[in-house]
Enzyme design. Structure first.
Site, mmCIF file in Angstrom:
data_model
loop_
_atom_site.group_PDB
_atom_site.id
_atom_site.type_symbol
_atom_site.label_atom_id
_atom_site.label_comp_id
_atom_site.label_asym_id
_atom_site.label_seq_id
_atom_site.Cartn_x
_atom_site.Cartn_y
_atom_site.Cartn_z
ATOM 1 N N ASP A 95 0.854 -1.189 0.000
ATOM 2 C CA ASP A 95 0.000 0.000 0.000
ATOM 3 C C ASP A 95 0.891 1.239 0.000
ATOM 4 O O ASP A 95 1.830 1.346 0.799
ATOM 5 C CB ASP A 95 -0.897 -0.008 1.240
ATOM 6 C CG ASP A 95 -1.848 1.176 1.258
ATOM 7 O OD1 ASP A 95 -2.936 1.058 0.680
ATOM 8 O OD2 ASP A 95 -1.484 2.213 1.854
ATOM 9 N N LEU A 96 0.606 2.159 -0.926
ATOM 10 C CA LEU A 96 1.361 3.411 -0.993
ATOM 11 C C LEU A 96 0.772 4.384 0.023
ATOM 12 O O LEU A 96 -0.381 4.807 -0.089
ATOM 13 C CB LEU A 96 1.284 3.994 -2.408
ATOM 14 C CG LEU A 96 1.980 5.341 -2.627
ATOM 15 C CD1 LEU A 96 3.479 5.230 -2.335
ATOM 16 C CD2 LEU A 96 1.742 5.835 -4.052
ATOM 17 N N ASP A 131 -4.212 2.772 -4.602
ATOM 18 C CA ASP A 131 -2.869 2.851 -4.027
ATOM 19 C C ASP A 131 -2.365 1.481 -3.589
ATOM 20 O O ASP A 131 -1.438 1.377 -2.789
ATOM 21 C CB ASP A 131 -2.857 3.822 -2.841
ATOM 22 C CG ASP A 131 -3.871 3.437 -1.768
ATOM 23 O OD1 ASP A 131 -4.582 2.417 -1.953
ATOM 24 O OD2 ASP A 131 -3.969 4.154 -0.754
#
Length: 438
Positions: free
Chosen positions: A320-321, A363
């Protein structure tokens, strides 16, 4: 113009007389012949004729005896036939054979195979002529219809957008097919070969298209001739014989015709490339070029269906960004897209060629790595990915340092891929919770 009847029974009998033996022979042959036979005076007057001649000209005998052959001849053939008759009368030849048209009593035109022979007196002068006419109207009409049909077929073939050729097999002394020779081709085939039809016919297939031998198409053509089984190839790859080379794709059809084949083909390179592009796009994230969720799920199912070739286990990393929403809010969505593409490129560069990186959400990313020794090895891969991603990215005059949170799960072949993916997601959530970044 009709002339006065004249003949052996008429007032001018002495003028037209021949010896009695010849007359008797002519009369007998005329009566017994099924071929239209006419006895002519030198000036063209019809002296005698048999019933077959009456049927041919569609006129009764009494009427014909009042006519000349010139009146029966088709106007377009009259001059030529008169010249032939004059040659016989002048002694230039004893007889001649020709084809000529005649106009029947009902106006219909008949075609005749004509033989005219002079009957001469003791001095060699032609006293009378005997003409035999075989009705060839049906044959001529049939040939004309056949020519018209051939011309029509040629027009249809040349109007085809797809190339078409007719090839005859070339065999060696042992009867094996060693090549094919062009015996017919349409305009499209000539254009594709960059030649005229006259230049193409008689040429050898393998001299013009050696790529067909390399592609194995020649062998398949030969099999069509030997077996009689038609050939139908779709999206068939073939190396180009053009100087620039490359690979092209064709739909190809071939059927046996005698000791050869009728072949038509259509280049479908553009269609194949478009279909491949669409297939690739269907499994590709449009923003980053990474695999999408569908591709990931297909790869997960495939990977967990068997043990990796190199042994080891299978690692799934859910990534996950962090703070993408803040980047979008502060810099705009364009800046967010720039960061996502940079992260995707760095993740793909940090893994092996056989590993898969997919973007599965705004994301969210997933990495699938096979042949991993254990959990510790998978964690090292995740750390390498995280380090590669965390390099600064310049965006709209600012600098952003992407941070990737990663949850790692390692499983063996045979495990439920959906459960493994959920496990990696839970690991990710646990890490983000521990860091207070949920």
């Amino acid at each position: 113009m009709s002339q006065q009847p004249a003949g052996p029974e008429g007032p001018d009998a002495a003028h037209h007389a021949v010896d009695a033996g010849s007359v008797d022979l002519v009369r007998l042959s005329m009566q017994q012949s099924a071929v239209a036979t006419v006895l002519l005076a030198p000036d063209g007057q019809l002296l005698r004729m048999n019933q077959a001649a009456c049927q041919l000209f569609g006129l009764p005998m009494e009427r014909l005896r009042m006519m000349t052959w010139q009146e029966l001849a088709h106007p377009d053939d009259l001059a030529g036939e008169q010249a032939n008759v004059d040659r016989v009368l002048s002694g230039g030849t004893d007889s001649y054979r020709s084809t000529a048209r005649y106009v029947r009593g009902d106006g219909e035109v008949v075609h005749g195979d004509v033989t005219v022979t002079g009957i001469r007196d003791s001095s060699g002068r032609a006293m009378t002529l005997i003409a035999q006419i075989i009705d060839i109207t049906e044959q001529r009409l049939a040939r004309a219809e056949a020519r018209a049909a051939q011309e029509q077929l040629r027009g249809v073939i040349d109007a085809m957008l797809d190339p078409w050729v007719l090839l005859n097999a070339v065999r060696d002394d042992e009867g094996r097919i060693t090549d094919f020779v062009y015996v017919d081709a349409n305009a499209a085939a000539c254009r594709e070969n960059g030649t005229t039809r006259e230049e193409l016919l008689g040429s050898r297939l393998l001299s013009l298209a050696p790529g067909q031998l390399r592609a194995g198409l020649f062998t398949q053509y030969a099999a069509v001739v030997e077996s009689g089984t038609p050939l139908a190839l779709d999206d068939d790859p073939s190396p180009s014989d053009l100087p620039e080379g490359g690979m092209h794709w064709f739909d190809n059809r071939a059927v046996r015709v005698g000791d050869g084949i009728s072949v038509t083909w259509r280049e479908v390179t553009e269609r194949v490339e478009q279909r491949r592009t669409l297939a690739r796009q269907a499994l590709q994230d449009p923003l980053t070029g990474l695999a999408n969720r569908q591709k990931l799920m297909d790869s997960l199912a495939e990977s967990f269906s068997h043990t990796p070739r190199t042994g080891g286990r299978i690692a799934v990393m859910f990534c996950d960004l962090d703070d993408l929403k803040l980047i979008n809010d502060h810099y705009g969505h364009h800046a967010g897209d720039v960061v996502l593409r940079a992260v995707a490129d760095r993740m793909a560069s940090a893994v092996r060629d056989e590993d898969l990186v997919a973007r599965v959400g705004g994301d969210e990313f997933v990495v699938l790595a096979t042949g991993v020794r254990d959990q510790a090895a998978a964690v090292r891969i995740a750390e390498k990915i995280g380090a590669a991603v965390s390099r600064p990215v310049s965006v709209l005059g600012g600098v952003i340092v992407p941070i990737l949170s990663i949850g790692v799960t390692v499983a063996d072949a045979g495990a439920d891929p959906h459960e493994v993916l959920r496990s990696a997601d839970r690991e990710l959530y646990a890490k983000k919770t521990a860091r207070g970044r949920t």
